[in-house]
Design a protein around this motif. Structure first.
Motif, PDB file in Angstrom:
ATOM      1  N   ALA A  60       0.824  -1.211   0.000  1.00  0.00           N
ATOM      2  CA  ALA A  60       0.000   0.000   0.000  1.00  0.00           C
ATOM      3  C   ALA A  60       0.857   1.259   0.000  1.00  0.00           C
ATOM      4  O   ALA A  60       0.449   2.310  -0.486  1.00  0.00           O
ATOM      5  CB  ALA A  60      -0.920   0.004   1.216  1.00  0.00           C
ATOM      6  N   SER A  61       2.078   1.153   0.555  1.00  0.00           N
ATOM      7  CA  SER A  61       2.971   2.304   0.623  1.00  0.00           C
ATOM      8  C   SER A  61       3.956   2.353  -0.545  1.00  0.00           C
ATOM      9  O   SER A  61       4.906   3.117  -0.534  1.00  0.00           O
ATOM     10  CB  SER A  61       3.757   2.275   1.944  1.00  0.00           C
ATOM     11  N   GLN A  62       3.749   1.506  -1.552  1.00  0.00           N
ATOM     12  CA  GLN A  62       4.642   1.448  -2.704  1.00  0.00           C
ATOM     13  C   GLN A  62       4.737   2.802  -3.396  1.00  0.00           C
ATOM     14  O   GLN A  62       3.758   3.528  -3.519  1.00  0.00           O
ATOM     15  CB  GLN A  62       4.122   0.409  -3.704  1.00  0.00           C
ATOM     16  N   SER A  63       5.922   3.153  -3.812  1.00  0.00           N
ATOM     17  CA  SER A  63       6.136   4.438  -4.467  1.00  0.00           C
ATOM     18  C   SER A  63       5.314   4.516  -5.742  1.00  0.00           C
ATOM     19  O   SER A  63       5.082   3.505  -6.418  1.00  0.00           O
ATOM     20  CB  SER A  63       7.619   4.615  -4.810  1.00  0.00           C
ATOM     21  N   PRO A  64       4.851   5.718  -6.107  1.00  0.00           N
ATOM     22  CA  PRO A  64       4.116   5.885  -7.359  1.00  0.00           C
ATOM     23  C   PRO A  64       4.976   5.453  -8.544  1.00  0.00           C
ATOM     24  O   PRO A  64       6.211   5.479  -8.477  1.00  0.00           O
ATOM     25  CB  PRO A  64       3.826   7.391  -7.388  1.00  0.00           C
ATOM     26  N   TYR A  65       4.318   5.068  -9.612  1.00  0.00           N
ATOM     27  CA  TYR A  65       5.034   4.649 -10.815  1.00  0.00           C
ATOM     28  C   TYR A  65       5.962   5.765 -11.280  1.00  0.00           C
ATOM     29  O   TYR A  65       5.568   6.935 -11.377  1.00  0.00           O
ATOM     30  CB  TYR A  65       4.030   4.313 -11.925  1.00  0.00           C
ATOM     31  N   MET A  66       7.211   5.398 -11.557  1.00  0.00           N
ATOM     32  CA  MET A  66       8.221   6.366 -11.987  1.00  0.00           C
ATOM     33  C   MET A  66       8.234   6.447 -13.512  1.00  0.00           C
ATOM     34  O   MET A  66       8.610   5.479 -14.183  1.00  0.00           O
ATOM     35  CB  MET A  66       9.608   5.952 -11.480  1.00  0.00           C
ATOM     36  N   TYR A  67       7.798   7.573 -14.050  1.00  0.00           N
ATOM     37  CA  TYR A  67       7.813   7.752 -15.500  1.00  0.00           C
ATOM     38  C   TYR A  67       9.218   8.105 -15.961  1.00  0.00           C
ATOM     39  O   TYR A  67       9.891   8.958 -15.365  1.00  0.00           O
ATOM     40  CB  TYR A  67       6.827   8.842 -15.916  1.00  0.00           C
ATOM     41  N   GLU A  68       9.662   7.424 -17.001  1.00  0.00           N
ATOM     42  CA  GLU A  68      10.996   7.633 -17.550  1.00  0.00           C
ATOM     43  C   GLU A  68      10.887   8.147 -18.988  1.00  0.00           C
ATOM     44  O   GLU A  68       9.856   7.964 -19.637  1.00  0.00           O
ATOM     45  CB  GLU A  68      11.785   6.314 -17.534  1.00  0.00           C
ATOM     46  N   PRO A  69      11.940   8.778 -19.500  1.00  0.00           N
ATOM     47  CA  PRO A  69      11.906   9.258 -20.888  1.00  0.00           C
ATOM     48  C   PRO A  69      11.700   8.087 -21.863  1.00  0.00           C
ATOM     49  O   PRO A  69      12.319   7.039 -21.726  1.00  0.00           O
ATOM     50  CB  PRO A  69      13.290   9.901 -21.078  1.00  0.00           C
ATOM     51  N   ILE A  70      10.814   8.272 -22.813  1.00  0.00           N
ATOM     52  CA  ILE A  70      10.526   7.271 -23.840  1.00  0.00           C
ATOM     53  C   ILE A  70      11.119   7.763 -25.160  1.00  0.00           C
ATOM     54  O   ILE A  70      10.861   8.904 -25.573  1.00  0.00           O
ATOM     55  CB  ILE A  70       9.006   7.060 -24.002  1.00  0.00           C
ATOM     56  N   ASP A  71      11.898   6.929 -25.807  1.00  0.00           N
ATOM     57  CA  ASP A  71      12.560   7.348 -27.040  1.00  0.00           C
ATOM     58  C   ASP A  71      11.562   7.839 -28.079  1.00  0.00           C
ATOM     59  O   ASP A  71      11.789   8.837 -28.762  1.00  0.00           O
ATOM     60  CB  ASP A  71      13.386   6.195 -27.613  1.00  0.00           C
ATOM     61  N   LEU A  72      10.437   7.153 -28.178  1.00  0.00           N
ATOM     62  CA  LEU A  72       9.427   7.523 -29.172  1.00  0.00           C
ATOM     63  C   LEU A  72       8.895   8.936 -28.936  1.00  0.00           C
ATOM     64  O   LEU A  72       8.499   9.623 -29.887  1.00  0.00           O
ATOM     65  CB  LEU A  72       8.285   6.500 -29.139  1.00  0.00           C
ATOM     66  N   ALA A  73       8.895   9.384 -27.688  1.00  0.00           N
ATOM     67  CA  ALA A  73       8.376  10.715 -27.374  1.00  0.00           C
ATOM     68  C   ALA A  73       9.277  11.821 -27.908  1.00  0.00           C
ATOM     69  O   ALA A  73       8.849  12.977 -28.037  1.00  0.00           O
ATOM     70  CB  ALA A  73       8.218  10.859 -25.861  1.00  0.00           C
ATOM     71  N   LYS A  74      10.515  11.481 -28.242  1.00  0.00           N
ATOM     72  CA  LYS A  74      11.481  12.486 -28.697  1.00  0.00           C
ATOM     73  C   LYS A  74      11.564  12.576 -30.212  1.00  0.00           C
ATOM     74  O   LYS A  74      12.363  13.357 -30.748  1.00  0.00           O
ATOM     75  CB  LYS A  74      12.869  12.144 -28.154  1.00  0.00           C
ATOM     76  N   ARG A  75      10.739  11.818 -30.919  1.00  0.00           N
ATOM     77  CA  ARG A  75      10.922  11.653 -32.363  1.00  0.00           C
ATOM     78  C   ARG A  75      10.270  12.738 -33.205  1.00  0.00           C
ATOM     79  O   ARG A  75      10.429  12.745 -34.426  1.00  0.00           O
ATOM     80  CB  ARG A  75      10.375  10.284 -32.795  1.00  0.00           C
ATOM     81  N   GLY A  76       9.506  13.627 -32.605  1.00  0.00           N
ATOM     82  CA  GLY A  76       8.840  14.654 -33.392  1.00  0.00           C
ATOM     83  C   GLY A  76       7.505  14.180 -33.915  1.00  0.00           C
ATOM     84  O   GLY A  76       7.012  13.103 -33.575  1.00  0.00           O
ATOM     85  N   ASN A  77       6.906  14.966 -34.799  1.00  0.00           N
ATOM     86  CA  ASN A  77       5.564  14.665 -35.305  1.00  0.00           C
ATOM     87  C   ASN A  77       5.560  13.808 -36.571  1.00  0.00           C
ATOM     88  O   ASN A  77       4.509  13.315 -36.982  1.00  0.00           O
ATOM     89  CB  ASN A  77       4.805  15.965 -35.568  1.00  0.00           C
ATOM     90  N   ILE A  78       6.711  13.667 -37.195  1.00  0.00           N
ATOM     91  CA  ILE A  78       6.874  12.778 -38.352  1.00  0.00           C
ATOM     92  C   ILE A  78       8.008  11.818 -38.025  1.00  0.00           C
ATOM     93  O   ILE A  78       9.130  12.246 -37.729  1.00  0.00           O
ATOM     94  CB  ILE A  78       7.211  13.550 -39.644  1.00  0.00           C
ATOM     95  N   ILE A  79       7.738  10.527 -38.075  1.00  0.00           N
ATOM     96  CA  ILE A  79       8.744   9.511 -37.763  1.00  0.00           C
ATOM     97  C   ILE A  79       9.106   8.790 -39.057  1.00  0.00           C
ATOM     98  O   ILE A  79       8.250   8.142 -39.669  1.00  0.00           O
ATOM     99  CB  ILE A  79       8.207   8.511 -36.730  1.00  0.00           C
ATOM    100  N   ALA A  80      10.340   8.926 -39.467  1.00  0.00           N
ATOM    101  CA  ALA A  80      10.796   8.313 -40.715  1.00  0.00           C
ATOM    102  C   ALA A  80      11.383   6.933 -40.443  1.00  0.00           C
ATOM    103  O   ALA A  80      12.263   6.777 -39.600  1.00  0.00           O
ATOM    104  CB  ALA A  80      11.832   9.202 -41.378  1.00  0.00           C
ATOM    105  N   THR A  81      10.866   5.924 -41.147  1.00  0.00           N
ATOM    106  CA  THR A  81      11.444   4.589 -41.103  1.00  0.00           C
ATOM    107  C   THR A  81      12.083   4.298 -42.452  1.00  0.00           C
ATOM    108  O   THR A  81      12.053   5.137 -43.359  1.00  0.00           O
ATOM    109  CB  THR A  81      10.376   3.524 -40.783  1.00  0.00           C
ATOM    110  N   THR A  82      12.620   3.112 -42.618  1.00  0.00           N
ATOM    111  CA  THR A  82      13.281   2.747 -43.863  1.00  0.00           C
ATOM    112  C   THR A  82      12.353   2.878 -45.061  1.00  0.00           C
ATOM    113  O   THR A  82      12.766   3.296 -46.150  1.00  0.00           O
ATOM    114  CB  THR A  82      13.811   1.301 -43.787  1.00  0.00           C
TER     115      THR A  82
END
Length: 291
Positions: A60-82
């Motif tokens: 019950a006293s467990q720490s709240p979920y720790m959000y970490e940086p997600i690589d996908l969040a840094k990719r901008g609004n257009i994600i280019a793949t091969t």
């Protein structure tokens, strides 16, 4: 051996999920007792959950979920793949959810549906207490499962998803294609495993889900995240990616989600679950032979 008289938040969540999926309370209690829980404690716990009463948990006293940086969040609004440019339509940070357009072409969606139609089987869930696969009323879709790189089409899709997420193909489970007819649904659930069901030889805990929409749905069939009030409408070729595991071994309970009943037509989706690490070669072989 001393009987178990404590319950974790995680197990409480999974019991609630299993009840929502249609499993009767008596079966859950019986499974708890079989796993070593005190019978009186199991019954009283079930009654408190059913009556929506407060329940003391060991974490019950467990720490709240720790959000970490997600690589996908840094990719901008257009994600280019091969081979493709993916457009970001929506993005949330807590929990991390992004809705993407142009992930699959019309032809790829149609090919995947055609490939799967004749190998559909009733969908199952993994029982959070016993670890066994079972069919339940709360999950009424049909599914087809593929091992990694089973066909050239699946290899192309898996490579593209890996480029989008930066998660290696080997960290992912085999693609699963699901079909929902009118009235079929998947009640609110988590994609991650309860702690006692995490298998390191199978890549450890699930940390993210990539859900691809293979057709337009005339009515119903939305993906709902009830804890944050988000509803995603299926659109052919789009996908939703959500991340729910961190490097501390925590899982994000805000990732609770459901697929509401289809009202008109049918719904086709493909799911890619991503694990912490690479699935062992032994387990890959076992999974291929079992399909």
């Amino acid at each position: 051996m001393e009987k178990i008289t404590r319950i974790s938040n995680e197990l409480k969540d999974w019991i609630q999920q299993t009840l929502r999926s249609g499993v009767n309370p008596e079966s859950i209690v019986a499974a708890m007792v079989k796993k070593g829980f005190d019978q009186s404690f199991a019954y009283s716990t079930m009654l408190r959950i059913l009556n929506k009463q407060s329940l003391e948990t060991v974490d019950a006293s467990q720490s709240p979920y720790m959000y970490e940086p997600i690589d996908l969040a840094k990719r901008g609004n257009i994600i280019a793949t091969t081979d493709r440019e993916i457009k970001v339509l929506l993005k949330m940070d807590k929990p991390f959810i992004t809705y993407l357009d142009n992930v699959l072409s019309t032809e790829e969606c149609d090919q995947l549906i055609h490939l799967s139609r004749n190998r559909l089987q009733p969908s199952e869930i993994i029982d959070p207490i016993t670890g066994e696969k079972k069919s339940v009323p709360g999950r009424t879709s049909k599914g087809a499962y593929y091992h990694l790189n089973e066909t050239s089409l699946i290899s192309t899709i898996e490579r593209r998803l890996a480029e989008i997420t930066s998660h290696p193909i080997e960290h992912g489970e085999g693609l699963q294609v699901l079909n929902y007819d009118v009235g079929e649904e998947y009640k609110a659930h988590f994609d991650y495993f309860p702690a006692n069901q995490v298998d390191t030889e199978k890549g450890g805990q699930r940390v993210a889900t990539f859900l691809l929409y293979l057709n337009d749905v005339a009515a119903g069939g939305e993906t709902i995240f009830p804890k944050i009030g988000l509803s995603i409408v299926p659109k052919k070729g789009t996908a939703v990616y959500f991340h729910y595991g961190n490097s501390y071994g925590q899982v994000d309970r805000m990732s609770l989600h459901s697929s509401i009943p289809v009202l008109t037509g049918e719904k086709w989706v493909a799911t890619k679950w991503i694990r912490q690490t690479t699935i062992s070669q032994k387990k890959k072989t076992e999974e291929v032979l079992s399909k």
